[in-house]
Design an enzyme around this catalytic site. Structure first.
Site, PDB file in Angstrom:
ATOM      1  N   CYS A 111      -3.116  15.842 -39.985  1.00 23.72           N
ATOM      2  CA  CYS A 111      -3.934  17.082 -40.216  1.00 23.72           C
ATOM      3  C   CYS A 111      -3.807  17.645 -41.667  1.00 23.72           C
ATOM      4  O   CYS A 111      -4.182  17.122 -42.779  1.00 23.72           O
ATOM      5  CB  CYS A 111      -3.889  18.218 -39.186  1.00 23.72           C
ATOM      6  SG  CYS A 111      -5.558  19.161 -39.196  1.00 23.72           S
ATOM      7  N   HIS A 214      -5.070  14.979 -34.680  1.00 26.64           N
ATOM      8  CA  HIS A 214      -3.639  15.285 -34.293  1.00 26.64           C
ATOM      9  C   HIS A 214      -3.195  14.287 -33.020  1.00 26.64           C
ATOM     10  O   HIS A 214      -3.060  14.706 -31.821  1.00 26.64           O
ATOM     11  CB  HIS A 214      -3.843  16.892 -33.588  1.00 26.64           C
ATOM     12  CG  HIS A 214      -3.829  17.816 -34.743  1.00 26.64           C
ATOM     13  ND1 HIS A 214      -2.673  18.221 -35.192  1.00 26.64           N
ATOM     14  CD2 HIS A 214      -4.885  18.503 -35.197  1.00 26.64           C
ATOM     15  CE1 HIS A 214      -2.866  19.229 -36.022  1.00 26.64           C
ATOM     16  NE2 HIS A 214      -4.126  19.443 -36.001  1.00 26.64           N
ATOM     17  N   GLU A 216      -0.316  13.974 -32.254  1.00 24.18           N
ATOM     18  CA  GLU A 216       0.871  14.404 -31.431  1.00 24.18           C
ATOM     19  C   GLU A 216       0.441  15.029 -30.029  1.00 24.18           C
ATOM     20  O   GLU A 216       1.041  15.076 -29.234  1.00 24.18           O
ATOM     21  CB  GLU A 216       1.837  15.406 -32.380  1.00 24.18           C
ATOM     22  CG  GLU A 216       1.044  16.664 -32.488  1.00 24.18           C
ATOM     23  CD  GLU A 216       0.014  16.859 -33.351  1.00 24.18           C
ATOM     24  OE1 GLU A 216      -0.267  15.877 -33.777  1.00 24.18           O
ATOM     25  OE2 GLU A 216      -0.493  18.085 -33.853  1.00 24.18           O
TER      26      GLU A 216
END
Ligand code: MN
Length: 247
Positions: A111, A214, A216
């Protein structure tokens, strides 16, 4: 037994409950630890000159999401829609990219991270997607783990190899994107509206790749792509650890 690879993760600073604190979304720690590495956190530093030394201890680097990069860092005036910036964080992360490049340290940029990677190497940013690309898809969702738009990934790119796919569906929480691409970087993923969703170092000498989404937040979904991305980073970290031990 060799030790677990150490992965440096950048963080932000934020006033929470009346005090300025170092802050990192736990999802990054979870994703890196879940992939078999030991995470440690690099805070924003007001004096970033010596931050490179922290990477002596690292086998890989993760640049995380967050504030907009100060447009002055890429020679632009601030757009009316520019969000909050963090001068210490900009200084720290730009220095970290330079140090990671010099050391060929495996780097995953997420990001804001892909934006920092591009700016650090000489590129620019789209400061606000809705005002600069009026026909673009919606790239902002508050549901962090909702996959809201498709991403086409260049076959045979490092990113495609790491994800194990050339077409994924991603979450999205960004109002900025890559503009002019830095020398040495190449775009390896886009959404249907042409917005850059992935880029990587074009040479064989440095495993550095970035995604605008994202991953994660997506390591616990049914799809394996985002887990695979962190596994690829940790596998590079292990390879580096081994290579350094042989010197
Ligand atoms: Mn997006």
């Amino acid at each position: 037994m060799p030790r677990l690879p150490l992965v440096a993760i950048t963080a932000t600073s934020e006033i929470l409950r009346h005090a300025l604190r170092v802050r990192l979304n736990y999802a990054y720690v979870d994703a890196v630890a879940g992939a078999g590495a030991l995470p440690f956190i690099i805070p924003p530093l007001a004096r970033a000159d010596d931050v490179a030394a922290l990477l002596d201890a690292a086998d890989a680097l993760v640049l995380t999401g967050g504030e907009d990069v100060d447009p002055a860092r890429y020679g632009a005036d601030s757009h009316a829609e520019i969000g909050g910036t963090n001068a210490s964080r900009d200084a720290t992360e730009l220095a970290l990219v330079a140090a990671a490049r010099e050391r060929r340290l495996p780097t995953l940029a997420i990001c804001r991270g892909i934006q920092v990677l591009n700016v650090a190497l000489g590129g620019t940013l789209v400061q606000d997607i809705p005002s600069e690309h009026p026909g673009a898809l919606v790239h902002v969702s508050t549901v962090r783990d909702a996959r809201i738009h498709d991403v086409d990934v260049e076959p045979k790119s490092r990113l495609a190899q790491s994800l194990g796919a050339t077409h994924v569906c991603a979450n999205s929480s960004h109002h900025q994107a890559l503009g002019r691409i830095a020398d040495g970087l190449r775009v390896t993923a886009r959404s249907g509206d042409g917005i850059v969703e992935g880029a990587e170092w074009s040479g064989e000498d440095w495993w550095a790749l970035g995604v605008q989404w994202h991953p994660e937040e997506l390591v616990h979904t049914a799809e394996s792509w985002d887990r695979a991305l962190f596994s690829a980073l940790v596998s590079e970290a292990r390879a580096r650890q081994w290579a350094v031990a042989q010197r």
